[in-house]
Structures are given as C-alpha cells and as structure tokens.
Design an enzyme around this catalytic site. Structure first.
Site, PDB file in Angstrom:
ATOM      1  CB  CYS A 126      -0.946  -0.011   1.188  1.00  0.00           C
ATOM      2  SG  CYS A 126      -0.194  -0.593   2.701  1.00  0.00           S
ATOM      3  N   GLY A 157      -4.589  -0.187   7.258  1.00  0.00           N
ATOM      4  CA  GLY A 157      -3.555  -0.949   6.555  1.00  0.00           C
ATOM      5  C   GLY A 157      -3.299  -2.302   7.201  1.00  0.00           C
ATOM      6  CE  LYS A 206       5.196  -7.684   3.676  1.00  0.00           C
ATOM      7  NZ  LYS A 206       3.855  -7.593   4.240  1.00  0.00           N
ATOM      8  CG  HIS A 235      -0.870   4.017   4.389  1.00  0.00           C
ATOM      9  ND1 HIS A 235      -1.777   3.841   5.406  1.00  0.00           N
ATOM     10  CD2 HIS A 235      -0.519   2.760   4.006  1.00  0.00           C
ATOM     11  CE1 HIS A 235      -1.964   2.542   5.626  1.00  0.00           C
ATOM     12  NE2 HIS A 235      -1.219   1.870   4.778  1.00  0.00           N
TER      13      HIS A 235
HETATM   14  N1  LIG Z   1      -5.437  -3.069   4.209  1.00  0.00           N
HETATM   15  C1  LIG Z   1      -4.615  -2.501   3.333  1.00  0.00           C
HETATM   16  O1  LIG Z   1      -4.431  -1.257   3.298  1.00  0.00           O
HETATM   17  C2  LIG Z   1      -3.879  -3.355   2.323  1.00  0.00           C
HETATM   18  C3  LIG Z   1      -3.187  -2.707   1.308  1.00  0.00           C
HETATM   19  C4  LIG Z   1      -2.482  -3.469   0.363  1.00  0.00           C
HETATM   20  C5  LIG Z   1      -2.488  -4.832   0.463  1.00  0.00           C
HETATM   21  N2  LIG Z   1      -3.148  -5.443   1.475  1.00  0.00           N
HETATM   22  C6  LIG Z   1      -3.127  -6.901   1.527  1.00  0.00           C
HETATM   23  O2  LIG Z   1      -4.416  -7.359   1.114  1.00  0.00           O
HETATM   24  C7  LIG Z   1      -4.734  -8.582   1.797  1.00  0.00           C
HETATM   25  C8  LIG Z   1      -6.060  -8.383   2.522  1.00  0.00           C
HETATM   26  O3  LIG Z   1      -5.899  -7.361   3.495  1.00  0.00           O
HETATM   27  P1  LIG Z   1      -7.105  -6.770   4.353  1.00  0.00           P
HETATM   28  O4  LIG Z   1      -6.552  -5.550   4.994  1.00  0.00           O
HETATM   29  O5  LIG Z   1      -8.342  -6.675   3.525  1.00  0.00           O
HETATM   30  O6  LIG Z   1      -7.303  -7.912   5.467  1.00  0.00           O
HETATM   31  P2  LIG Z   1      -8.591  -8.206   6.368  1.00  0.00           P
HETATM   32  O7  LIG Z   1      -9.433  -6.989   6.512  1.00  0.00           O
HETATM   33  O8  LIG Z   1      -8.065  -8.845   7.595  1.00  0.00           O
HETATM   34  O9  LIG Z   1      -9.418  -9.276   5.509  1.00  0.00           O
HETATM   35  C9  LIG Z   1      -8.967 -10.600   5.336  1.00  0.00           C
HETATM   36  C10 LIG Z   1      -9.942 -11.368   4.467  1.00  0.00           C
HETATM   37  O10 LIG Z   1      -9.411 -12.687   4.271  1.00  0.00           O
HETATM   38  C11 LIG Z   1     -10.424 -13.628   4.598  1.00  0.00           C
HETATM   39  N3  LIG Z   1      -9.763 -14.861   5.040  1.00  0.00           N
HETATM   40  C12 LIG Z   1      -8.969 -15.028   6.126  1.00  0.00           C
HETATM   41  N4  LIG Z   1      -8.543 -16.316   6.189  1.00  0.00           N
HETATM   42  C13 LIG Z   1      -9.089 -16.960   5.123  1.00  0.00           C
HETATM   43  C14 LIG Z   1      -9.047 -18.304   4.662  1.00  0.00           C
HETATM   44  N5  LIG Z   1      -8.339 -19.259   5.300  1.00  0.00           N
HETATM   45  N6  LIG Z   1      -9.743 -18.632   3.541  1.00  0.00           N
HETATM   46  C15 LIG Z   1     -10.474 -17.674   2.886  1.00  0.00           C
HETATM   47  N7  LIG Z   1     -10.554 -16.378   3.278  1.00  0.00           N
HETATM   48  C16 LIG Z   1      -9.868 -16.027   4.385  1.00  0.00           C
HETATM   49  C17 LIG Z   1     -11.233 -12.957   5.682  1.00  0.00           C
HETATM   50  O11 LIG Z   1     -12.499 -13.575   5.803  1.00  0.00           O
HETATM   51  P3  LIG Z   1     -13.393 -13.500   7.169  1.00  0.00           P
HETATM   52  O12 LIG Z   1     -14.044 -12.142   7.161  1.00  0.00           O
HETATM   53  O13 LIG Z   1     -14.372 -14.598   6.976  1.00  0.00           O
HETATM   54  O14 LIG Z   1     -12.461 -13.689   8.326  1.00  0.00           O
HETATM   55  C18 LIG Z   1     -11.335 -11.548   5.087  1.00  0.00           C
HETATM   56  O15 LIG Z   1     -12.295 -11.529   4.063  1.00  0.00           O
HETATM   57  C19 LIG Z   1      -3.533  -8.867   2.710  1.00  0.00           C
HETATM   58  O16 LIG Z   1      -2.631  -9.720   2.070  1.00  0.00           O
HETATM   59  C20 LIG Z   1      -2.918  -7.490   2.904  1.00  0.00           C
HETATM   60  O17 LIG Z   1      -1.543  -7.570   3.224  1.00  0.00           O
HETATM   61  C21 LIG Z   1      -3.857  -4.735   2.401  1.00  0.00           C
END
Ligand SMILES: NC(=O)c1ccc[n+]([C@@H]2O[C@H](COP(=O)([O-])OP(=O)(O)OC[C@H]3O[C@@H](n4cnc5c(N)ncnc54)[C@H](OP(=O)(O)O)[C@@H]3O)[C@@H](O)[C@H]2O)c1
Length: 323
Positions: A126, A157, A206, A235
């Site tokens: 991000c 994030g 990263k 950010h």
């Molecule tokens: N947040 C940011 O600003 C950002 C920016 C760039 C990249 N990312 C990357 O994007 C990805 C998602 O981030 P996020 O911030 O959206 O995380 P998050 O809010 O914690 O969401 C995680 C998602 O993954 C699902 N999940 C967890 N374990 C799983 C499994 N075993 N099988 C299937 N689904 C599963 C969760 O489902 P449930 O709701 O059912 O638990 C939820 O839908 C990560 O790799 C992160 O590093 C995030």
C-alpha cells in the site's frame, strides 16, 4: 466477465466490491468468498445481494478473473488452484510480489508488463503503489541516486481486526486502554511486522524490494522507516531523494503536475484524501542544508484505493483492454 473475490469480507475486499460498481470491467457474475465463518453472509453489490460462498475448487470454475484479498498464506494455497482452472489471478498479498516470473504492476508505471499475458499478477504494498506513481516521472527525467522514506501508515492498513481494535479503544476512551504495546489510540508503533536480525521490519523490506522491482532499479540505495499512526484511513510518506541530474523544486513540481499526481503547496492530510483515487504530493522543496541535488516532499494517498483495491482493479482493466 465472471469475476471472483477471495477475501470479500475484508477491508480491501469490501472496497473492491464497491469500486466494481463503477469499473470499466463489466461483471456479469460476481462470486464472493471468505472463511467458513462467513459462508452464507450477504454482501450488497452492484449486481444485487450476493452470498459468501464456500472456498473450494468449484468456486473458481468458469471464472475469467479472481482477486485475492487475503493473507499470503491463503493466497499460496488458493492461487495455484485458480491458475489450474485458467483463471487470471490478481493477488493483493505479498506472497508472489518478488517472484521473478510474476509481474508486480502499477499500471501508470509498468503497465506494459501486462502484455506478457501473465496468469498471476501481484498488486504492490500500500505504500509502494502511490510512491512509485510519484517517483517514476522523477526517475525518468532526472534519475534517482538515493531514496529515504518515513511512512505514517493508518490502522486500516492492518486489516479489519485492527480497525475493530481501534474502534474499541475509541469507545473505551478516556477509560482504561489496556492494549499495551499494540495500542493504536494515542500511540505510535515504529515497527510494522517483525524485525529481522539487522533490525529492519518486514514492512520496510517489502517497501525497499518492491520499489526497486517496479522502478526497475535493483541497486537503488534506500532507507525506510515504516510507522503505524493512530489514523483510520490513508497513508502518508515523508520522501527524500537525491537526483542524478541537477534540477530544482520547481522543475520537480512541473514534472509531477504533468503526470498522475495532484500537487499542492501544503502537505496533503490523510483525512482529506480518504475515499479518493489520486496520489497527492505537497511541500516539494530543495534540501539546501543536506547534499547537492537533495529534495523532499510529503505524499498522501488512500491505502485502500491506490494502495490496494483501486490499483488491483486498474490492473484488471488494463489487462482486459489488452485482450
Ligand atoms: N489493508 C490494506 O491497506 C492493504 C493494502 C495493500 C495490500 N493489502 C493486503 O491485502 C490482503 C487483505 O488485506 P485486508 O486488509 O483486507 O485484510 P482483512 O481486513 O483482515 O481481511 C482478510 C480477508 O481474508 C479472509 N480470510 C482469512 N482467512 C481466510 C481463509 N483461510 N480462507 C479464505 N478467506 C480467508 C477474511 O475472511 P473473514 O471475514 O471470513 O475472516 C477476510 O475476508 C492482505 O494480504 C494485505 O496484506 C492490504
């Protein structure tokens, strides 16, 4: 187009669902999945209410494209399954970003990599997508000799559980805040992820590796300090760089204004840029008390838009336009 989202209940997945409503990609079907805990939950989409489906091989069958908005470990399990079903995989996790045969794409910077018809495309960190949008025109015109960044990263994030923790802290405030070392409210956490034996955090490494890969500058000297701040969304980055050619703050301003960056005199604030698609740069200045050809600026962007879901969608739109 038949589109899947794995991790559709997460903070990035939900942003993607909402951005798809106005995307150039015309979805005819939207399949959503998450953990078994979420199966059956209903999600409002532009194609009407969709149920969260179970994640299995059948989930990918017949899809054209699937976004993975899950952790690296979950992507590692399911991206190969989707690939075997001939589905284009756009992965938001860090799992595939540094693989030599996986393009790491910010369309404004290196969108030409999509011409190679990859089956897995990685979406950058991000911090890195907005940063490379701003640095690429500077690198092309003046060359980059050295780069130093301090980040100010919002709580979103770290995903939806971190956001829930911040909401709890806000609700409890000014009562007892018992989160200790991991408390977000009224605190600053200057280490995102664990630190390696040399003292660099995972997030910092990263940012270094991905910035070098996208700008195609594998030896660019870089120093990064990544910090979590008590902000909900967007950010910021304090960016200092040395150019190879002599230039001026005004010329840097002109180069950025001519490209994909919104330039201002003042420092853009996270609260003002949240929910927007642009990369904002302000306070461009020459560091006269530092070294020759040293410049700094302040950058802000919405981590869930250009830092995640919007860039992923933009990758998909560019890929589709090349079909
Ligand atoms: N947040 C940011 O600003 C950002 C920016 C760039 C990249 N990312 C990357 O994007 C990805 C998602 O981030 P996020 O911030 O959206 O995380 P998050 O809010 O914690 O969401 C995680 C998602 O993954 C699902 N999940 C967890 N374990 C799983 C499994 N075993 N099988 C299937 N689904 C599963 C969760 O489902 P449930 O709701 O059912 O638990 C939820 O839908 C990560 O790799 C992160 O590093 C995030």
């Amino acid at each position: 187009m038949r589109i899947g989202i794995v991790g559709a209940t997460g903070i990035v997945g939900r942003e993607l669902v909402s951005l798809l409503a106005t995307s150039k990609l015309k979805a005819t079907e939207l399949r959503l999945s998450a953990t078994t805990r979420s199966v059956g939950k209903k999600v409002a989409t532009h194609l009407g209410e969709q149920n969260i489906a179970e994640l299995n091989v059948g989930f990918f069958s017949g899809l054209d494209l699937c976004f993975f908005c899950v952790s690296g470990g979950v992507s590692e399990t399911w991206v190969p399954v989707a690939k075997a079903e001939k589905v284009l995989c756009i992965d938001n996790s860090s799992r595939y970003r540094m693989e030599a045969d996986v393009p790491l794409v910010v369309p404004e910077v290196n969108g030409e990599l999509l011409r190679g018809q990859p089956q897995i495309i990685a979406n950058p960190n991000c911090i890195v997508s907005p940063l490379t949008v701003a640095l690429n025109p500077i690198q092309l015109k003046f060359g980059l000799e050295d780069l130093c960044i301090s980040t100010y990263q919002s709580v979103s994030g770290a995903g939806h559980e971190a956001m829930a923790q911040l909401e709890t802290e806000l609700t409890n405030y000014p009562g007892r805040l018992s989160q200790g070392q991991g408390q977000f409210l009224l605190n600053i956490i200057a280490c995102i992820g664990s630190c390696d034996s040399r003292g660099h955090s995972q997030e910092e490494m990263k940012i270094i590796q991905e910035t070098r890969k996208i700008l195609d500058l594998p030896a660019l000297p870089m120093a990064v300090t990544a910090v979590r701040v008590p902000v909900k969304r967007s950010h910021c980055q304090a960016v200092t760089f040395i150019t190879k050619c002599r230039t001026s703050a005004e010329e840097i301003r002109q180069v950025l204004s001519a490209g994909d960056v919104r330039v201002s005199d003042v420092a853009p604030q996270p609260i003002a840029v949240q929910g927007t698609n642009q990369v904002y740069v302000g306070r461009i200045r020459e560091n006269r008390e530092h070294r020759p050809r040293s410049y700094s600026f302040w950058l802000a962007a919405d981590n869930l838009r250009k830092g995640a879901a919007l860039n992923a969608l933009s990758i998909a739109e560019h890929w589709w336009a090349l079909q």
